[in-house]
Design a protein around this motif. Structure first.
Motif, PDB file in Angstrom:
ATOM      1  N   ARG A 128       4.742   0.654  -6.635  1.00 41.65           N
ATOM      2  CA  ARG A 128       5.918   1.603  -6.927  1.00 41.65           C
ATOM      3  C   ARG A 128       7.577   1.012  -5.856  1.00 41.65           C
ATOM      4  N   ARG A 159       4.656   6.825   2.972  1.00 38.86           N
ATOM      5  CA  ARG A 159       5.427   7.705   3.474  1.00 38.86           C
ATOM      6  C   ARG A 159       7.191   6.702   4.288  1.00 38.86           C
ATOM      7  N   PHE A 219      13.163   5.680  -3.770  1.00 36.43           N
ATOM      8  CA  PHE A 219      12.751   6.661  -2.307  1.00 36.43           C
ATOM      9  C   PHE A 219      13.214   6.305  -1.059  1.00 36.43           C
ATOM     10  N   GLU A 271       0.468  -1.747   0.251  1.00 35.76           N
ATOM     11  CA  GLU A 271       0.310  -0.231   0.057  1.00 35.76           C
ATOM     12  C   GLU A 271       0.628   1.282   0.023  1.00 35.76           C
ATOM     13  N   SER A 272       0.346   2.042  -0.400  1.00 31.77           N
ATOM     14  CA  SER A 272       1.039   3.639  -0.387  1.00 31.77           C
ATOM     15  C   SER A 272       1.786   3.746   0.852  1.00 31.77           C
ATOM     16  N   GLU A 282      10.058  10.193   1.644  1.00 33.75           N
ATOM     17  CA  GLU A 282       8.822  10.363   0.392  1.00 33.75           C
ATOM     18  C   GLU A 282       7.552   9.898   0.219  1.00 33.75           C
ATOM     19  N   LEU A 283       7.029   9.706  -0.117  1.00 32.47           N
ATOM     20  CA  LEU A 283       5.224   9.004  -0.345  1.00 32.47           C
ATOM     21  C   LEU A 283       5.777   7.934  -1.660  1.00 32.47           C
ATOM     22  N   VAL A 284       6.121   6.999  -1.205  1.00 35.19           N
ATOM     23  CA  VAL A 284       5.819   5.673  -2.483  1.00 35.19           C
ATOM     24  C   VAL A 284       4.153   5.471  -3.401  1.00 35.19           C
ATOM     25  N   PRO A 285       3.986   5.780  -4.172  1.00 33.12           N
ATOM     26  CA  PRO A 285       2.214   5.745  -4.548  1.00 33.12           C
ATOM     27  C   PRO A 285       2.804   3.894  -4.575  1.00 33.12           C
ATOM     28  N   VAL A 286       1.065   3.287  -5.038  1.00 36.47           N
ATOM     29  CA  VAL A 286       0.716   1.819  -5.195  1.00 36.47           C
ATOM     30  C   VAL A 286       1.959   1.407  -6.776  1.00 36.47           C
TER      31      VAL A 286
END
Length: 320
Positions: free
Chosen positions: A225, A48, A215, A45-46, A219-223
């Motif tokens: 990635r 930080r 990342f 899941e996305s 930093e925010l990790v998208p779904v």
């Protein structure tokens, strides 16, 4: 075509042809390069990145901590699931405590018979006191005592009868079964929430080296990635290209010897794949002589993959 007019130029040409002829007499050599398959590690899941324990170039072992994604929401789900499970267990315990087992029903039946006997005795005593009071022989106090004893025994018998009716209700077992299933559902929800929480901490799926970090903390990790990529040694392989006339020299399992810059005495390897279709030139051209040749791509697995790096040019020959 350019003419060679000097004897020196002609001599150089003859010397080059002689060296080429000598080279052709040696074992055939084939050009290629080292290749690898990366493992991309990222969260389900996305979220930080809150912690990064490795960096590019680090060697890691299976199970080693790599990074962590913010777990606040998943922790809240675990806390909620724990509370729901406790509630479901409490409801089940309450139902089981109030449900009457067959042994308890037998005890109530015995109590019922004793209450009936006491009620019958008190009825006889009440009737006797009523006759005595009517004949003005008995006292009013004795009559009132007999009446109270009869009423008390009647109430005790009614209470036991009600307890037996409740204990024999068929719906009681169904409610207990439903409560047991509710506990199982609550436990499954807790297990799922705990798994989601644990997956916020990512560990190495195998031994290898960290190739790229995409990342970093904050930093925010998208779904979907990855946060980083790993290169396991067992996923390093070698691709080389064999002219069509030499293809019959190879089969799956053929032992080859690989040489490259920095390989020392070379690397032993085993052919693991032979392409079905030919291509006219390899993806990387190492010399003009390789152009316009009909070649087949082969792959080999090295015995010591740590001696190779992806993209490194190699030379392959059949092991003697």
């Amino acid at each position: 075509m350019r003419r060679i007019r000097s004897k020196g130029g002609l001599g150089a040409l003859l010397l080059a042809l002689a060296l080429a002829a000598c080279a052709d007499k040696g074992p055939p050599r084939y050009q290629g390069y080292a290749e690898s398959e990366l493992i991309f590690v990222g969260p389900d899941e996305s979220g930080r990145v809150t912690r990064l324990d490795v960096d590019e170039g680090d060697r890691v072992q299976k199970g080693q901590m790599l990074f962590q994604i913010d777990p606040v929401l998943q922790q809240s789900e675990v806390d909620s699931a724990v509370a729901n499970l406790d509630e479901a267990k409490a409801q089940l315990a309450d139902l089981k405590a109030s449900a009457q087992r067959p042994e308890e029903i037998a005890v109530l039946e015995a109590s019922q018979r004793r209450a009936q006997a006491a009620l019958e005795l008190s009825r006889i005593e009440l009737g006797r006191q009523q006759d005595l009071y009517a004949k003005k022989v008995g006292s009013k106090a004795a009559l009132d005592s007999a009446q109270a004893s009869f009423d008390q025994n009647q109430a005790a018998l009614d209470e036991i009868s009600k307890q037996m009716d409740v204990g024999r209700l068929a719906s009681r077992d169904e409610r207990v079964t439903a409560a047991e299933k509710a506990v199982l559902v609550a436990q499954a929800n807790l297990d799922a929430a705990t798994t989601r929480l644990e997956r916020r901490k990512l560990t190495a799926p195998s031994d290898g080296s960290v190739e790229t970090v995409y990342f970093r903390p904050g930093e925010l990790v998208p779904v979907g990635r990855p946060v980083l990529s790993l290169l396991p040694p067992e996923l390093i392989k070698m691709r080389f290209f064999v002219p069509e006339p030499d293809l019959n020299r190879f089969k799956l399992g053929t032992k080859v010897q690989v040489s490259c810059d920095g390989c020392g005495e070379g690397v032993a390897a085993t052919v693991s794949y032979i392409a079905e279709e030919a291509e006219y030139t390899p993806p990387v051209i190492y010399s003009l002589d390789e152009r316009a040749k009909l070649v087949f791509m082969l792959e080999a697995r090295p015995e010591d993959p740590l001696k190779l790096r992806p993209g490194q040019p190699i030379t392959v020959e059949i092991a003697q």
